[in-house]
Design a protein around this motif. Structure first.
Motif, PDB file in Angstrom:
ATOM      1  N   LYS A 114       0.832  -1.208   0.000  1.00 27.52           N
ATOM      2  CA  LYS A 114       0.000   0.000   0.000  1.00 27.52           C
ATOM      3  C   LYS A 114       0.865   1.256   0.000  1.00 27.52           C
ATOM      4  O   LYS A 114       0.569   2.230  -0.709  1.00 27.52           O
ATOM      5  CB  LYS A 114      -0.925   0.003   1.217  1.00 27.52           C
ATOM      6  CG  LYS A 114      -2.063  -0.995   1.129  1.00 27.52           C
ATOM      7  CD  LYS A 114      -2.937  -0.922   2.373  1.00 27.52           C
ATOM      8  CE  LYS A 114      -4.126  -1.877   2.280  1.00 27.52           C
ATOM      9  NZ  LYS A 114      -4.963  -1.818   3.515  1.00 27.52           N
ATOM     10  N   LEU A 115       1.944   1.232   0.805  1.00 25.33           N
ATOM     11  CA  LEU A 115       2.830   2.392   0.865  1.00 25.33           C
ATOM     12  C   LEU A 115       3.472   2.663  -0.483  1.00 25.33           C
ATOM     13  O   LEU A 115       3.477   3.806  -0.976  1.00 25.33           O
ATOM     14  CB  LEU A 115       3.899   2.157   1.937  1.00 25.33           C
ATOM     15  CG  LEU A 115       4.976   3.244   2.061  1.00 25.33           C
ATOM     16  CD1 LEU A 115       4.347   4.576   2.484  1.00 25.33           C
ATOM     17  CD2 LEU A 115       6.051   2.822   3.057  1.00 25.33           C
ATOM     18  N   ASN A 116       4.022   1.618  -1.103  1.00 22.88           N
ATOM     19  CA  ASN A 116       4.683   1.784  -2.406  1.00 22.88           C
ATOM     20  C   ASN A 116       3.696   2.226  -3.481  1.00 22.88           C
ATOM     21  O   ASN A 116       4.012   3.076  -4.323  1.00 22.88           O
ATOM     22  CB  ASN A 116       5.363   0.479  -2.822  1.00 22.88           C
ATOM     23  CG  ASN A 116       6.556   0.142  -1.948  1.00 22.88           C
ATOM     24  OD1 ASN A 116       7.137   1.013  -1.317  1.00 22.88           O
ATOM     25  ND2 ASN A 116       6.924  -1.119  -1.906  1.00 22.88           N
ATOM     26  N   THR A 117       2.494   1.665  -3.446  1.00 26.43           N
ATOM     27  CA  THR A 117       1.490   2.019  -4.457  1.00 26.43           C
ATOM     28  C   THR A 117       1.027   3.458  -4.292  1.00 26.43           C
ATOM     29  O   THR A 117       0.895   4.202  -5.279  1.00 26.43           O
ATOM     30  CB  THR A 117       0.288   1.058  -4.379  1.00 26.43           C
ATOM     31  OG1 THR A 117       0.734  -0.291  -4.529  1.00 26.43           O
ATOM     32  CG2 THR A 117      -0.720   1.358  -5.476  1.00 26.43           C
ATOM     33  N   ASN A 118       0.791   3.874  -3.058  1.00 23.40           N
ATOM     34  CA  ASN A 118       0.359   5.262  -2.823  1.00 23.40           C
ATOM     35  C   ASN A 118       1.462   6.247  -3.193  1.00 23.40           C
ATOM     36  O   ASN A 118       1.180   7.335  -3.708  1.00 23.40           O
ATOM     37  CB  ASN A 118      -0.044   5.441  -1.357  1.00 23.40           C
ATOM     38  CG  ASN A 118      -1.414   4.852  -1.050  1.00 23.40           C
ATOM     39  OD1 ASN A 118      -2.332   4.939  -1.861  1.00 23.40           O
ATOM     40  ND2 ASN A 118      -1.547   4.235   0.102  1.00 23.40           N
ATOM     41  N   THR A 119       2.723   5.858  -2.951  1.00 19.56           N
ATOM     42  CA  THR A 119       3.836   6.711  -3.370  1.00 19.56           C
ATOM     43  C   THR A 119       3.861   6.857  -4.894  1.00 19.56           C
ATOM     44  O   THR A 119       4.036   7.954  -5.430  1.00 19.56           O
ATOM     45  CB  THR A 119       5.168   6.121  -2.877  1.00 19.56           C
ATOM     46  OG1 THR A 119       5.147   6.017  -1.453  1.00 19.56           O
ATOM     47  CG2 THR A 119       6.335   6.992  -3.306  1.00 19.56           C
ATOM     48  N   ALA A 120       3.679   5.732  -5.586  1.00 19.51           N
ATOM     49  CA  ALA A 120       3.657   5.760  -7.056  1.00 19.51           C
ATOM     50  C   ALA A 120       2.469   6.576  -7.566  1.00 19.51           C
ATOM     51  O   ALA A 120       2.581   7.288  -8.574  1.00 19.51           O
ATOM     52  CB  ALA A 120       3.591   4.335  -7.602  1.00 19.51           C
TER      53      ALA A 120
END
Length: 419
Positions: free
Chosen positions: A331-337
């Motif tokens: 979730k963190l990586n996706t929201n950053t992207a």
């Protein structure tokens, strides 16, 4: 006769209307979900599940065991009393038995095992969904690359028409002595460059079409028109990625494994019946072949296992925590992207506004240069330079527009909103 002709014309028009050579981005998505080779695993997984469930259900049916043995013993039991008439047993002995075992109660372990198998299949199906979904960004890249080439070719064709029209004017100016004799050669050289660029664009488009066709499993000809999608984004909606469903199913699988472990502590009750034939039978004092049977109940209960079961369930708790951590990182990586993608969208929108202003300004310069060329104030090369600047500005504008739509498509794909 006229009515037949009109009917035939309508029929042919209808056929070609339904087979028009166009394709949309959503059709590419559907082709990927339907035709990608990995999708075949879905049917295989369903068949595998039915076989596994059938094997589990078989445990509720009577289990038959056939045993036969022939032995020779160095000594046998004898009755140490004289004149009893009891013959000693033979040293060679034979026995054949058929035993039927029927499960009566096991605390619901069979039903729990069936539930686990269903979850395992759902989890594997979701893994297929995840792997196929992750190819959508590749589809986006190919699709919008083709659109970009189409825009470039359209600009080249417009520029070619402008230069051909200008070539006639230049030749007329040369004939009338207004322009230099080699002025037309500059335009002809530029037309040759356009021809070369068109050829390169056509070849690149064919390669991209071949790639996207093999990816989505649909035949696409080079004449196919790729429709420009109208893409909107919703920056406030929650993530809807299939990976989140996969994490949920992985946790369900662990929970069900813990459920089965807890049920393994429950006593298991079985009924059994054994029929046999041998020498000796159940009566050890009868030295003859005889048949016999035994019926009864059998209880199995692992009363104490040194906390092995409890430790196994604790280990599964740690596995569940690992999955929670993986989900959090995803979730963190996706929201950053997603945030990066939003910034790119904003940058492209700003660039497009500037592009429009640059095109308007350069168009005025070209108009002025065209008038100066007619009056022999500037050379053809100077005019071509300004016209090329206009083409480059328009080409950059088209690039930014296509990149904007690609960024929106990638944003929706990252979020899980693409259909």
């Amino acid at each position: 006769m006229k009515a037949i002709y009109l009917f035939g014309l309508f029929f042919l028009t209808t056929i070609f209307g339904y087979t028009q050579n166009t394709i949309s981005l959503n059709e590419c998505y559907e082709g990927l979900k339907t035709n990608y080779p990995l999708v075949k695993q879905r049917a295989i997984l369903e068949q595998q599940k039915e076989v596994e469930l059938s094997a589990i259900r078989a445990k509720t049916l009577p289990q038959l065991n056939l045993n036969a043995q022939a032995t020779y013993q160095s000594d046998v039991t004898e009755v140490p009393l004289p004149n009893t008439g009891i013959e000693p047993l033979n040293n060679d002995q034979y026995r054949a038995t058929l035993t039927a075992n029927q499960l009566i109660f096991n605390g619901g372990k069979i039903k729990a095992s069936q539930g686990l198998q269903n979850i395992i299949t759902d989890r594997k199906q979701q893994e297929v969904e995840v792997n196929v979904y992750q190819l959508k960004q590749r589809v986006n890249q190919l699709y919008f690359s083709i659109l970009l080439i189409d825009e470039q070719r359209a600009l080249l064709n417009i520029r070619e028409q402008q230069l051909n029209s200008k070539l006639n004017e230049v030749k007329s100016g040369i004939k009338n002595g207004v322009l230099l004799p080699t002025s037309d050669k500059v335009i002809e050289a530029e037309l040759l460059k356009i021809f070369q660029q068109n050829q390169e664009a056509t070849n690149n488009r064919s390669k991209l079409i071949a790639s996207i066709s093999s990816l989505i499993g649909l035949p696409i000809s080079v004449e196919t028109v790729f429709q420009k999608p109208l893409i909107s984004i919703n920056a406030s909606s929650e993530l809807n990625r299939p990976e989140l469903g996969l994490y949920g199913l992985q946790k369900q699988e662990i929970q069900q494994q813990q459920n089965i472990l807890s049920k393994s502590l429950v006593p298991e009750l079985n009924g059994f019946a054994t029929g046999g034939y041998g020498n000796p039978g159940l009566n050890m004092l009868e030295n003859d072949f005889t048949s016999y049977y035994i019926v009864g109940l059998k209880l199995n209960w692992n009363v104490f296992d040194w906390n092995g079961n409890k430790k196994q369930r604790q280990a599964l708790d740690y596995s569940k925590e690992l999955i929670n951590n993986q989900e959090e990182v995803f979730k963190l990586n996706t929201n950053t992207a997603l945030n990066e993608q939003l910034k790119e969208i904003e940058t492209l929108e700003s660039s497009i506004e500037i592009d429009e202003q640059l095109i308007d300004l350069q168009q005025e310069v070209v108009n002025t240069s065209e008038s100066q060329l007619k009056n022999g104030i500037i050379t053809t090369s100077e005019y071509i330079t300004e016209l090329t600047k206009l083409y480059e500005a328009e080409n950059l504008f088209n690039q930014h527009k296509t990149q904007l739509e690609l960024a929106k498509a990638n944003y929706n794909t990252l979020k899980g909103d693409s259909k």
